[in-house]
Design an enzyme around this catalytic site. Structure first.
Site, PDB file in Angstrom:
ATOM      1  N   ASP A  12      43.119  31.912  48.130  1.00  0.00           N
ATOM      2  CA  ASP A  12      42.455  33.008  49.112  1.00  0.00           C
ATOM      3  C   ASP A  12      43.184  32.929  50.241  1.00  0.00           C
ATOM      4  OD1 ASP A  12      40.732  33.456  46.959  1.00  0.00           O
ATOM      5  OD2 ASP A  12      39.246  32.137  47.751  1.00  0.00           O
ATOM      6  N   LYS A  15      47.445  36.189  49.579  1.00  0.00           N
ATOM      7  CA  LYS A  15      48.579  36.364  48.741  1.00  0.00           C
ATOM      8  C   LYS A  15      48.702  37.643  48.328  1.00  0.00           C
ATOM      9  CE  LYS A  15      47.019  32.984  45.952  1.00  0.00           C
ATOM     10  NZ  LYS A  15      46.031  32.581  46.838  1.00  0.00           N
ATOM     11  N   GLY A  39      41.373  35.805  42.483  1.00  0.00           N
ATOM     12  CA  GLY A  39      41.069  36.981  42.909  1.00  0.00           C
ATOM     13  C   GLY A  39      41.786  37.691  44.029  1.00  0.00           C
ATOM     14  N   HIS A  40      42.920  38.352  43.981  1.00  0.00           N
ATOM     15  CA  HIS A  40      43.722  38.644  44.992  1.00  0.00           C
ATOM     16  C   HIS A  40      43.244  40.250  45.200  1.00  0.00           C
ATOM     17  CE1 HIS A  40      46.907  35.861  43.241  1.00  0.00           C
ATOM     18  NE2 HIS A  40      45.685  35.343  43.653  1.00  0.00           N
ATOM     19  N   GLN A 223      45.885  30.640  43.350  1.00  0.00           N
ATOM     20  CA  GLN A 223      45.302  29.343  43.973  1.00  0.00           C
ATOM     21  C   GLN A 223      46.193  28.754  45.129  1.00  0.00           C
ATOM     22  OE1 GLN A 223      45.522  29.057  39.959  1.00  0.00           O
ATOM     23  NE2 GLN A 223      43.623  30.507  40.300  1.00  0.00           N
TER      24      GLN A 223
HETATM   25  P1  GDP Z   1      44.499  35.828  47.617  1.00  0.00           P
HETATM   26  O1  GDP Z   1      43.443  35.149  46.688  1.00  0.00           O
HETATM   27  O2  GDP Z   1      45.372  34.916  48.223  1.00  0.00           O
HETATM   28  O3  GDP Z   1      44.969  37.260  47.377  1.00  0.00           O
HETATM   29  O4  GDP Z   1      43.414  36.121  48.816  1.00  0.00           O
HETATM   30  P2  GDP Z   1      41.964  37.260  48.603  1.00  0.00           P
HETATM   31  O5  GDP Z   1      42.331  38.451  48.401  1.00  0.00           O
HETATM   32  O6  GDP Z   1      41.148  36.300  47.771  1.00  0.00           O
HETATM   33  O7  GDP Z   1      41.360  36.857  50.091  1.00  0.00           O
HETATM   34  C1  GDP Z   1      42.014  37.229  51.248  1.00  0.00           C
HETATM   35  C2  GDP Z   1      41.096  38.225  51.974  1.00  0.00           C
HETATM   36  O8  GDP Z   1      41.668  38.433  53.205  1.00  0.00           O
HETATM   37  C3  GDP Z   1      40.870  39.786  51.320  1.00  0.00           C
HETATM   38  O9  GDP Z   1      39.548  39.904  51.501  1.00  0.00           O
HETATM   39  C4  GDP Z   1      41.804  40.221  51.928  1.00  0.00           C
HETATM   40  O10 GDP Z   1      41.731  41.858  52.212  1.00  0.00           O
HETATM   41  C5  GDP Z   1      41.914  39.747  53.401  1.00  0.00           C
HETATM   42  N1  GDP Z   1      43.288  39.850  54.201  1.00  0.00           N
HETATM   43  C6  GDP Z   1      44.317  39.517  53.862  1.00  0.00           C
HETATM   44  N2  GDP Z   1      45.067  39.536  54.674  1.00  0.00           N
HETATM   45  C7  GDP Z   1      44.395  39.623  56.051  1.00  0.00           C
HETATM   46  C8  GDP Z   1      44.817  39.784  57.315  1.00  0.00           C
HETATM   47  O11 GDP Z   1      45.794  39.613  57.835  1.00  0.00           O
HETATM   48  N3  GDP Z   1      43.624  40.334  58.140  1.00  0.00           N
HETATM   49  C9  GDP Z   1      42.324  40.430  57.661  1.00  0.00           C
HETATM   50  N4  GDP Z   1      41.398  40.650  58.430  1.00  0.00           N
HETATM   51  N5  GDP Z   1      42.072  40.321  56.345  1.00  0.00           N
HETATM   52  C10 GDP Z   1      43.256  40.207  55.398  1.00  0.00           C
HETATM   53  P1  IMO Z   2      43.021  32.677  44.366  1.00  0.00           P
HETATM   54  O1  IMO Z   2      44.307  33.033  43.497  1.00  0.00           O
HETATM   55  C1  IMO Z   2      40.271  29.888  45.652  1.00  0.00           C
HETATM   56  C2  IMO Z   2      38.953  26.771  43.014  1.00  0.00           C
HETATM   57  C3  IMO Z   2      37.614  26.946  42.198  1.00  0.00           C
HETATM   58  C4  IMO Z   2      37.249  25.266  42.221  1.00  0.00           C
HETATM   59  C5  IMO Z   2      38.621  24.849  41.508  1.00  0.00           C
HETATM   60  C6  IMO Z   2      38.830  24.865  40.105  1.00  0.00           C
HETATM   61  O2  IMO Z   2      42.424  33.920  44.565  1.00  0.00           O
HETATM   62  O3  IMO Z   2      43.709  32.010  45.353  1.00  0.00           O
HETATM   63  P2  IMO Z   2      38.803  26.532  38.010  1.00  0.00           P
HETATM   64  O4  IMO Z   2      37.830  27.689  37.789  1.00  0.00           O
HETATM   65  O5  IMO Z   2      40.141  27.044  38.502  1.00  0.00           O
HETATM   66  O6  IMO Z   2      38.894  25.654  37.275  1.00  0.00           O
HETATM   67  O7  IMO Z   2      38.135  25.865  39.544  1.00  0.00           O
HETATM   68  O8  IMO Z   2      39.566  25.805  42.116  1.00  0.00           O
HETATM   69  N1  IMO Z   2      39.605  28.077  42.747  1.00  0.00           N
HETATM   70  C7  IMO Z   2      39.945  28.910  43.592  1.00  0.00           C
HETATM   71  N2  IMO Z   2      39.780  28.755  44.993  1.00  0.00           N
HETATM   72  N3  IMO Z   2      41.044  30.820  45.193  1.00  0.00           N
HETATM   73  C8  IMO Z   2      41.359  30.753  43.871  1.00  0.00           C
HETATM   74  O9  IMO Z   2      42.249  31.639  43.642  1.00  0.00           O
HETATM   75  C9  IMO Z   2      40.910  29.899  43.014  1.00  0.00           C
HETATM   76  N4  IMO Z   2      40.918  29.640  41.928  1.00  0.00           N
HETATM   77  C10 IMO Z   2      40.251  28.495  41.589  1.00  0.00           C
HETATM   78  O10 IMO Z   2      36.539  27.413  43.408  1.00  0.00           O
HETATM   79  O11 IMO Z   2      37.041  24.770  43.419  1.00  0.00           O
HETATM   80 MG    MG Z   3      41.343  34.965  46.021  1.00  0.00          MG
END
Ligand code: GDP
Ligand code: IMO
Ligand code: MG
Length: 424
Positions: A12, A15, A39-40, A223
């Site tokens: 999270d 990416k 979840g991106h 991840q």
């Molecule tokens: P990922 O799994 O690495 O793709 O990241 P996620 O989407 O799960 O979580 C990142 C969160 O931060 C999302 O809600 C994005 O919309 C938000 N986000 C990403 N970059 C920025 C930033 O530079 N500033 C802010 N405020 N939010 C951001």
């Molecule tokens: P993105 O791509 C954050 C965490 C789960 C748990 C551990 C193992 O959005 O960054 P799993 O279901 O993979 O066997 O769970 O890994 N986890 C993540 N945490 N972002 C993710 O993906 C994750 N994918 C798995 O919360 O701790």
């Molecule tokens: Mg994510």
């Protein structure tokens, strides 16, 4: 330049947004590991998209997206995701999204086994996303998994499921959970797999042809490095290699085809699920949650938040071979007057610059902090490095010093445009 984008913390990191941003100058965007545990989030032109299995590049027209062999693919989940994207006006044709016929398939019993394992672990549970990821990778390693290629002939798939269920049902019964018949499994996935088969192909020649032609391939890591099965906080990790090498083994494009590794990290630290997190801090968690930030994109769980931890980033920069850092959500710290940076861990009275390996040492690790003044200014409008407050520049420069990689991108808001390219 072929590039891999990896998370450097516990996932999270943002990416998806960085991949989306860089897709404009790429031809192909590929995933090499993970599944719909990811979840991106991408916010483009005011619309929010959440991608789980489909590479974030799909939001751009005329780009090819690839789901590689290293991904574990939930056919029902993928069909739902494609439907949602199409409802949002994004075309996901078989020409635009290619899926490796070597990718392993997540089947209904994998999700049940995931939940059963978690329940059995009780207070030691991993806190998985319950998407069946671990059991699917376990079947792959045990050589009892089913790959998409096996579904081209249903009789072959049937035979393999028969073999697998003999053992899976025993385990499910032991946990008092419902068991499966082969027909039930096939019926549950047949419509989705039939829908997806036109996308299924041998993607290796496609990737190699693109490489030889000089096209640009972008790998979207899922991840984060501390969730890597080898380098993470084992056993509180996911079941794949989330670090840069996973892009090669998960796609068939060799390591020497990848020239650049962009490591994505937040300007602070978050984690969702169980396991050690030395800089976790209740005050910081409450601060983000009060702003509606840091809730998981896949499970909606509140993420644990804490100060920037350069001990884990130091390891992540090394094992990924990070050439550039993308520091996201810098704006998240706009309202903090004092910022702490963890520079080392104290483990049993000894100073450690790198994360430990053993579970016991992780539990004992306490952060050694250094403090810096915050900037107490809105950074979300900045469009260049020089427009960032001096204290924000100082914070990022200190990060580079501490982890040994230059900051090339700064995220200062969730929108595509809120990405600063650092040209120093
Ligand atoms: P990922 O799994 O690495 O793709 O990241 P996620 O989407 O799960 O979580 C990142 C969160 O931060 C999302 O809600 C994005 O919309 C938000 N986000 C990403 N970059 C920025 C930033 O530079 N500033 C802010 N405020 N939010 C951001
Ligand atoms: P993105 O791509 C954050 C965490 C789960 C748990 C551990 C193992 O959005 O960054 P799993 O279901 O993979 O066997 O769970 O890994 N986890 C993540 N945490 N972002 C993710 O993906 C994750 N994918 C798995 O919360 O701790
Ligand atoms: Mg994510």
């Amino acid at each position: 330049m072929n590039t891999t984008i990896c998370g450097l913390q516990w996932g999270d990191e943002g990416k998806g947004k960085i991949v989306d941003y860089l897709t404009e100058s790429a031809d192909i965007v590929a995933r090499g590991q993970g599944g719909n545990n990811a979840g991106h989030t991408v916010i483009a032109n005011g619309t929010k998209y959440v991608l789980h299995l489909v590479p974030s590049g799909i939001l751009w027209e005329n780009k090819t997206c690839v789901i590689g062999n290293g991904v574990v693919m939930d056919p029902v989940g993928l069909c739902q995701e494609i439907q949602t994207l199409e409802e949002q006006g994004i075309s996901v044709s078989p020409q635009k999204l290619l899926i490796s016929d070597r990718a392993h398939v997540v089947l209904p019993y994998h999700r049940e086994l995931d939940a059963a394992r978690e329940a059995a672990l009780g207070k030691n549970k991993i806190g998985t996303t319950k998407r069946g990821i671990g059991p699917t990778y376990a079947d792959k390693a045990n050589r009892i998994g089913l790959r998409l290629a096996d579904f081209r002939d249903e009789e072959e798939a049937r035979e393999l499921i028969d073999i697998r269920l003999a053992e899976a049902n025993e385990l499910l019964e032991r946990h008092g959970l419902p068991t499966f018949t082969t027909d039930e499994v096939l019926d549950a996935v047949r419509p989705a797999i039939t829908r997806l088969l036109p996308h299924v192909t041998n993607v290796i020649p496609t990737l190699h042809a693109a490489w030889k032609e000089g096209q640009t391939i972008l790998f979207e890591g899922a991840q984060g490095s501390l969730l890597d099965i080898d380098f993470g906080t084992y056993p509180f990790v996911t079941s794949s290699n989330t670090t840069a090498g996973g892009a090669s083994t998960g796609s068939g494009l060799p390591p020497n085809a990848i020239e650049r590794v962009i490591g994505v990290c937040k300007a602070y630290t978050t984690r969702v699920g169980s396991g050690p997190m030395p800089t976790e801090n209740e005050d910081i968690s409450a601060y983000f949650h009060a702003r509606g930030m840091e809730f998981g994109a896949t499970t909606g769980r509140a993420r644990r938040c804490g100060w920037l931890d350069t001990v884990l980033l130091r390891l992540a920069v090394m094992v990924n071979g990070v050439t550039d850092l993308a520091v996201t959500i810098l704006d998240g710290l706009d309202e903090r007057d004092v910022l702490k940076i963890c520079v080392a861990y104290d483990i049993g009275g000894e100073r450690h610059e790198f994360p430990p390996s053993s579970r016991k040492d992780w539990e004992k690790a306490t952060p050694i902090y250094e403090e810096m003044p915050g900037w107490l200014e809105d950074t979300t409008k900045a469009r260049s490095w020089s427009e960032l407050p001096q204290n924000a520049q100082n914070y990022l420069n200190r990060l580079t010093e501490l982890v040994g990689a230059p900051v090339s991108f700064v995220g200062n808001g969730p929108e595509r445009e809120q990405t600063i390219i650092v040209e120093k």
